[in-house]
Motif scaffolding. Sequence first.
Motif, PDB file in Angstrom:
ATOM      1  N   HIS A   1       8.865  10.462  -2.702  1.00  0.00           N
ATOM      2  CA  HIS A   1       8.480  11.210  -1.501  1.00  0.00           C
ATOM      3  C   HIS A   1       8.523  12.729  -1.702  1.00  0.00           C
ATOM      4  O   HIS A   1       8.187  13.482  -0.793  1.00  0.00           O
ATOM      5  CB  HIS A   1       9.375  10.832  -0.315  1.00  0.00           C
ATOM      6  CG  HIS A   1      10.832  11.159  -0.518  1.00  0.00           C
ATOM      7  ND1 HIS A   1      11.624  10.535  -1.457  1.00  0.00           N
ATOM      8  CD2 HIS A   1      11.633  12.057   0.094  1.00  0.00           C
ATOM      9  CE1 HIS A   1      12.844  11.025  -1.398  1.00  0.00           C
ATOM     10  NE2 HIS A   1      12.876  11.954  -0.466  1.00  0.00           N
TER      11      HIS A   1
ATOM     12  N   SER B   1       0.826  -1.210   0.000  1.00  0.00           N
ATOM     13  CA  SER B   1       0.000   0.000   0.000  1.00  0.00           C
ATOM     14  C   SER B   1       0.860   1.258   0.000  1.00  0.00           C
ATOM     15  O   SER B   1       1.368   1.675   1.053  1.00  0.00           O
ATOM     16  CB  SER B   1      -0.917   0.022   1.234  1.00  0.00           C
ATOM     17  OG  SER B   1      -1.452   1.314   1.405  1.00  0.00           O
TER      18      SER B   1
ATOM     19  N   ARG C   1       5.984  15.362  -0.534  1.00  0.00           N
ATOM     20  CA  ARG C   1       5.961  15.619   0.914  1.00  0.00           C
ATOM     21  C   ARG C   1       7.059  16.597   1.331  1.00  0.00           C
ATOM     22  O   ARG C   1       7.063  17.084   2.454  1.00  0.00           O
ATOM     23  CB  ARG C   1       6.133  14.296   1.679  1.00  0.00           C
ATOM     24  CG  ARG C   1       4.896  13.411   1.622  1.00  0.00           C
ATOM     25  CD  ARG C   1       5.176  12.060   2.239  1.00  0.00           C
ATOM     26  NE  ARG C   1       5.665  11.104   1.246  1.00  0.00           N
ATOM     27  CZ  ARG C   1       6.350  10.008   1.532  1.00  0.00           C
ATOM     28  NH1 ARG C   1       6.654   9.742   2.783  1.00  0.00           N
ATOM     29  NH2 ARG C   1       6.737   9.184   0.572  1.00  0.00           N
TER      30      ARG C   1
ATOM     31  N   HIS D   1      -0.169   4.122  -0.080  1.00  0.00           N
ATOM     32  CA  HIS D   1      -0.874   5.041   0.810  1.00  0.00           C
ATOM     33  C   HIS D   1      -0.384   4.871   2.253  1.00  0.00           C
ATOM     34  O   HIS D   1      -0.080   5.844   2.944  1.00  0.00           O
ATOM     35  CB  HIS D   1      -2.376   4.743   0.717  1.00  0.00           C
ATOM     36  CG  HIS D   1      -3.214   5.873   1.179  1.00  0.00           C
ATOM     37  ND1 HIS D   1      -3.088   7.152   0.701  1.00  0.00           N
ATOM     38  CD2 HIS D   1      -4.216   5.913   2.100  1.00  0.00           C
ATOM     39  CE1 HIS D   1      -3.958   7.935   1.299  1.00  0.00           C
ATOM     40  NE2 HIS D   1      -4.638   7.210   2.156  1.00  0.00           N
ATOM     41  N   LEU D   2      -0.289   3.608   2.689  1.00  0.00           N
ATOM     42  CA  LEU D   2       0.212   3.319   4.038  1.00  0.00           C
ATOM     43  C   LEU D   2       1.679   3.745   4.145  1.00  0.00           C
ATOM     44  O   LEU D   2       2.106   4.300   5.168  1.00  0.00           O
ATOM     45  CB  LEU D   2       0.076   1.815   4.331  1.00  0.00           C
ATOM     46  CG  LEU D   2       0.669   1.324   5.668  1.00  0.00           C
ATOM     47  CD1 LEU D   2      -0.060   1.962   6.853  1.00  0.00           C
ATOM     48  CD2 LEU D   2       0.579  -0.201   5.767  1.00  0.00           C
TER      49      LEU D   2
ATOM     50  N   ILE E   1       3.138   6.188   2.676  1.00  0.00           N
ATOM     51  CA  ILE E   1       3.190   7.643   2.880  1.00  0.00           C
ATOM     52  C   ILE E   1       2.933   7.952   4.346  1.00  0.00           C
ATOM     53  O   ILE E   1       3.663   8.709   4.992  1.00  0.00           O
ATOM     54  CB  ILE E   1       2.154   8.366   1.992  1.00  0.00           C
ATOM     55  CG1 ILE E   1       2.606   8.327   0.534  1.00  0.00           C
ATOM     56  CG2 ILE E   1       1.973   9.824   2.441  1.00  0.00           C
ATOM     57  CD1 ILE E   1       1.628   8.930  -0.443  1.00  0.00           C
ATOM     58  N   ALA E   2       1.888   7.319   4.894  1.00  0.00           N
ATOM     59  CA  ALA E   2       1.528   7.572   6.294  1.00  0.00           C
ATOM     60  C   ALA E   2       2.688   7.212   7.235  1.00  0.00           C
ATOM     61  O   ALA E   2       2.880   7.857   8.264  1.00  0.00           O
ATOM     62  CB  ALA E   2       0.274   6.780   6.658  1.00  0.00           C
ATOM     63  N   LEU E   3       3.458   6.213   6.854  1.00  0.00           N
ATOM     64  CA  LEU E   3       4.578   5.779   7.699  1.00  0.00           C
ATOM     65  C   LEU E   3       5.869   6.543   7.392  1.00  0.00           C
ATOM     66  O   LEU E   3       6.913   6.292   7.986  1.00  0.00           O
ATOM     67  CB  LEU E   3       4.822   4.270   7.518  1.00  0.00           C
ATOM     68  CG  LEU E   3       3.689   3.358   8.012  1.00  0.00           C
ATOM     69  CD1 LEU E   3       3.992   1.895   7.665  1.00  0.00           C
ATOM     70  CD2 LEU E   3       3.489   3.498   9.521  1.00  0.00           C
ATOM     71  N   GLY E   4       5.796   7.469   6.415  1.00  0.00           N
ATOM     72  CA  GLY E   4       6.977   8.281   6.092  1.00  0.00           C
ATOM     73  C   GLY E   4       8.063   7.519   5.355  1.00  0.00           C
ATOM     74  O   GLY E   4       9.245   7.873   5.434  1.00  0.00           O
TER      75      GLY E   4
END
Length: 204
Positions: A69, A16, A72, A18-19, A21-24
Amino acid sequence: MSRLTTKLQRLVFKISPHLAIALGVEFPLKSANRKFLEGEIFDYLNAFFTQQEQPAKCLFLGTDKRSWHYPRCLAAKVFTLDIEPKKAVYGNRGHHTIGSAAELEKHYPSASFDVVIANGLIGFGMNQEQDCEALLRASHAVLKAGGLLLMGYNDGAEFVNFKVREAKHYQLFEEVAPNHKALTRAQYDFDDHIFVFLKKRNHP
Ligand SMILES: C[S@@+](CC[C@H](N)C(=O)[O-])C[C@H]1O[C@@H](n2cnc3c(N)ncnc32)[C@H](O)[C@@H]1O
Protein backbone atom coordinates in the motif's frame (compact mmCIF):
# COMPACT_ATOMS: atom_id res chain seq x y z
CA MET A 1 -8.43 -6.24 12.99
CA SER A 2 -10.37 -9.53 13.25
CA ARG A 3 -9.13 -12.69 11.55
CA LEU A 4 -12.25 -12.69 9.41
CA THR A 5 -11.51 -9.16 8.13
CA THR A 6 -7.93 -10.17 7.33
CA LYS A 7 -9.14 -13.25 5.49
CA LEU A 8 -11.65 -11.18 3.52
CA GLN A 9 -8.95 -8.62 2.63
CA ARG A 10 -6.65 -11.40 1.39
CA LEU A 11 -9.47 -12.84 -0.69
CA VAL A 12 -10.27 -9.46 -2.27
CA PHE A 13 -6.55 -8.98 -3.02
CA LYS A 14 -6.34 -12.43 -4.60
CA ILE A 15 -9.37 -11.81 -6.79
CA SER A 16 -8.41 -8.27 -7.79
CA PRO A 17 -5.53 -6.16 -6.42
CA HIS A 18 -7.14 -3.28 -8.32
CA LEU A 19 -10.38 -3.65 -6.34
CA ALA A 20 -8.35 -4.04 -3.13
CA ILE A 21 -6.72 -0.66 -3.79
CA ALA A 22 -10.12 0.92 -4.36
CA LEU A 23 -11.31 -0.54 -1.05
CA GLY A 24 -8.21 0.71 0.79
CA VAL A 25 -6.98 -2.77 1.70
CA GLU A 26 -3.60 -2.83 3.51
CA PHE A 27 -1.46 -5.52 5.17
CA PRO A 28 0.77 -3.47 7.46
CA LEU A 29 3.29 -4.96 9.91
CA LYS A 30 3.03 -3.76 13.49
CA SER A 31 6.73 -3.77 14.46
CA ALA A 32 8.30 -0.63 15.93
CA ASN A 33 10.58 -0.07 12.94
CA ARG A 34 7.63 -0.40 10.50
CA LYS A 35 5.58 2.11 12.45
CA PHE A 36 8.56 4.48 12.39
CA LEU A 37 9.00 4.00 8.64
CA GLU A 38 5.32 4.54 7.87
CA GLY A 39 4.96 7.34 10.41
CA GLU A 40 7.87 9.72 11.00
CA ILE A 41 9.89 8.76 7.90
CA PHE A 42 7.04 8.91 5.39
CA ASP A 43 5.87 12.18 6.95
CA TYR A 44 9.32 13.66 6.34
CA LEU A 45 9.60 12.23 2.82
CA ASN A 46 6.19 13.66 1.93
CA ALA A 47 7.34 17.09 3.11
CA PHE A 48 10.52 16.63 1.03
CA PHE A 49 8.47 15.67 -2.05
CA THR A 50 6.32 18.79 -1.84
CA GLN A 51 9.47 20.97 -1.73
CA GLN A 52 10.59 19.76 -5.18
CA GLU A 53 10.11 22.04 -8.18
CA GLN A 54 8.88 19.21 -10.43
CA PRO A 55 6.33 16.55 -9.42
CA ALA A 56 8.40 14.25 -7.25
CA LYS A 57 9.45 10.73 -8.24
CA CYS A 58 10.28 7.98 -5.78
CA LEU A 59 11.77 4.53 -6.36
CA PHE A 60 10.80 1.86 -3.81
CA LEU A 61 13.05 -1.22 -3.92
CA GLY A 62 11.83 -4.66 -2.92
CA THR A 63 8.09 -5.27 -2.87
CA ASP A 64 6.09 -7.28 -0.40
CA LYS A 65 2.57 -7.66 0.92
CA ARG A 66 3.44 -5.46 3.90
CA SER A 67 4.59 -2.59 1.65
CA TRP A 68 2.01 -3.04 -1.10
CA HIS A 69 0.00 0.00 0.00
CA TYR A 70 3.01 2.36 0.18
CA PRO A 71 2.42 4.07 -3.19
CA ARG A 72 -0.82 5.32 -1.63
CA CYS A 73 1.06 6.72 1.39
CA LEU A 74 3.71 8.65 -0.54
CA ALA A 75 3.06 12.05 -2.15
CA ALA A 76 5.15 11.22 -5.22
CA LYS A 77 4.95 9.19 -8.40
CA VAL A 78 6.12 5.82 -7.06
CA PHE A 79 8.04 3.25 -9.10
CA THR A 80 8.73 -0.19 -7.65
CA LEU A 81 11.28 -2.89 -8.46
CA ASP A 82 11.90 -6.42 -7.18
CA ILE A 83 14.13 -9.19 -8.47
CA GLU A 84 11.51 -11.90 -7.85
CA PRO A 85 8.85 -12.18 -10.58
CA LYS A 86 6.34 -13.50 -8.01
CA LYS A 87 6.66 -10.25 -6.03
CA ALA A 88 5.40 -8.19 -8.99
CA VAL A 89 1.85 -8.54 -7.70
CA TYR A 90 2.86 -6.26 -4.81
CA GLY A 91 4.44 -3.68 -7.10
CA ASN A 92 2.84 -0.41 -8.12
CA ARG A 93 0.58 -1.30 -11.03
CA GLY A 94 1.92 0.11 -14.32
CA HIS A 95 5.14 1.29 -12.67
CA HIS A 96 6.70 -1.97 -11.52
CA THR A 97 9.88 -3.54 -12.90
CA ILE A 98 11.25 -7.03 -12.38
CA GLY A 99 14.98 -6.54 -12.01
CA SER A 100 17.90 -6.17 -9.66
CA ALA A 101 18.53 -3.19 -7.40
CA ALA A 102 22.18 -3.71 -8.31
CA GLU A 103 21.43 -2.64 -11.90
CA LEU A 104 19.03 0.27 -11.64
CA GLU A 105 20.62 2.13 -14.57
CA LYS A 106 19.41 -0.66 -16.86
CA HIS A 107 15.82 0.24 -16.05
CA TYR A 108 15.73 3.98 -15.29
CA PRO A 109 17.37 7.10 -16.70
CA SER A 110 20.21 8.55 -14.64
CA ALA A 111 19.34 11.38 -12.23
CA SER A 112 15.62 10.69 -12.45
CA PHE A 113 14.46 10.17 -8.84
CA ASP A 114 14.14 12.53 -5.89
CA VAL A 115 14.14 9.64 -3.41
CA VAL A 116 15.18 5.98 -3.46
CA ILE A 117 13.89 3.80 -0.61
CA ALA A 118 15.92 0.64 -0.03
CA ASN A 119 14.38 -0.96 3.03
CA GLY A 120 14.97 -4.60 3.88
CA LEU A 121 17.30 -5.51 1.00
CA ILE A 122 20.65 -5.64 2.82
CA GLY A 123 20.24 -8.67 5.04
CA PHE A 124 17.28 -9.98 3.04
CA GLY A 125 18.71 -10.97 -0.33
CA MET A 126 21.48 -8.45 -1.02
CA ASN A 127 23.76 -10.17 1.44
CA GLN A 128 27.19 -9.96 -0.16
CA GLU A 129 29.51 -6.98 0.12
CA GLN A 130 29.44 -6.53 -3.64
CA ASP A 131 25.60 -6.36 -3.53
CA CYS A 132 25.83 -3.50 -1.05
CA GLU A 133 28.41 -1.68 -3.18
CA ALA A 134 26.24 -2.15 -6.28
CA LEU A 135 23.08 -0.96 -4.50
CA LEU A 136 24.82 2.22 -3.33
CA ARG A 137 26.40 2.88 -6.73
CA ALA A 138 23.17 2.25 -8.65
CA SER A 139 21.05 4.34 -6.27
CA HIS A 140 23.52 7.22 -6.63
CA ALA A 141 23.28 6.97 -10.42
CA VAL A 142 19.47 7.21 -10.61
CA LEU A 143 19.10 9.92 -7.94
CA LYS A 144 18.83 13.57 -8.93
CA ALA A 145 21.30 16.09 -7.53
CA GLY A 146 20.48 16.53 -3.85
CA GLY A 147 18.34 13.37 -3.92
CA LEU A 148 17.85 11.16 -0.88
CA LEU A 149 18.55 7.49 -0.33
CA LEU A 150 16.61 6.12 2.64
CA MET A 151 18.23 2.85 3.65
CA GLY A 152 16.77 0.42 6.14
CA TYR A 153 19.13 -2.48 6.68
CA ASN A 154 20.32 -5.27 8.92
CA ASP A 155 24.10 -5.64 8.88
CA GLY A 156 24.57 -7.59 12.10
CA ALA A 157 26.77 -10.70 11.97
CA GLU A 158 23.71 -12.98 11.80
CA PHE A 159 22.71 -11.30 8.52
CA VAL A 160 25.86 -10.32 6.59
CA ASN A 161 29.64 -10.30 6.97
CA PHE A 162 30.26 -6.63 6.13
CA LYS A 163 29.32 -3.23 7.51
CA VAL A 164 27.26 -0.91 5.31
CA ARG A 165 28.98 2.22 6.63
CA GLU A 166 32.36 0.81 5.62
CA ALA A 167 31.33 0.23 2.00
CA LYS A 168 33.47 2.15 -0.50
CA HIS A 169 30.40 3.54 -2.25
CA TYR A 170 28.92 4.82 1.02
CA GLN A 171 31.18 7.79 0.29
CA LEU A 172 28.94 8.67 -2.66
CA PHE A 173 26.55 9.96 0.00
CA GLU A 174 26.60 12.07 3.09
CA GLU A 175 24.55 11.26 6.17
CA VAL A 176 21.99 13.99 6.81
CA ALA A 177 19.66 14.66 9.70
CA PRO A 178 16.23 15.59 8.30
CA ASN A 179 15.59 18.13 11.08
CA HIS A 180 11.90 17.59 10.47
CA LYS A 181 9.68 17.45 13.57
CA ALA A 182 11.17 14.74 15.84
CA LEU A 183 13.67 13.54 13.21
CA THR A 184 16.86 15.22 14.35
CA ARG A 185 19.40 12.48 13.61
CA ALA A 186 20.67 10.90 10.40
CA GLN A 187 20.45 7.39 11.82
CA TYR A 188 17.86 5.53 13.88
CA ASP A 189 18.45 2.03 15.27
CA PHE A 190 15.70 -0.44 16.11
CA ASP A 191 17.52 -3.41 17.61
CA ASP A 192 19.09 -4.98 14.52
CA HIS A 193 17.31 -2.76 11.95
CA ILE A 194 18.95 0.54 11.08
CA PHE A 195 17.49 3.46 9.13
CA VAL A 196 19.82 6.05 7.68
CA PHE A 197 19.13 9.18 5.60
CA LEU A 198 21.76 9.60 2.89
CA LYS A 199 22.05 12.59 0.59
CA LYS A 200 23.66 12.17 -2.82
CA ARG A 201 27.02 13.86 -3.07
CA ASN A 202 27.39 15.43 -6.47
CA HIS A 203 31.19 15.41 -6.49
CA PRO A 204 32.30 12.53 -4.30
C1 LIG B 1 12.32 -8.23 3.35
S1 LIG B 1 11.60 -7.87 1.76
C2 LIG B 1 11.47 -6.11 1.91
C3 LIG B 1 10.37 -5.57 1.01
C4 LIG B 1 10.12 -4.06 1.11
N1 LIG B 1 11.26 -3.29 0.66
C5 LIG B 1 9.67 -3.63 2.45
O1 LIG B 1 10.23 -2.69 3.03
O2 LIG B 1 8.70 -4.23 2.95
C6 LIG B 1 13.00 -8.05 0.66
C7 LIG B 1 12.66 -8.00 -0.80
O3 LIG B 1 13.83 -7.65 -1.52
C8 LIG B 1 13.84 -8.39 -2.73
N2 LIG B 1 15.22 -8.44 -3.23
C9 LIG B 1 16.26 -9.17 -2.75
N3 LIG B 1 17.37 -8.94 -3.49
C10 LIG B 1 17.02 -8.05 -4.45
C11 LIG B 1 17.73 -7.44 -5.52
N4 LIG B 1 19.02 -7.68 -5.77
N5 LIG B 1 17.06 -6.56 -6.29
C12 LIG B 1 15.76 -6.29 -6.08
N6 LIG B 1 15.03 -6.87 -5.11
C13 LIG B 1 15.66 -7.73 -4.29
C14 LIG B 1 13.26 -9.73 -2.36
O4 LIG B 1 12.76 -10.41 -3.49
C15 LIG B 1 12.16 -9.32 -1.37
O5 LIG B 1 10.93 -9.13 -2.02
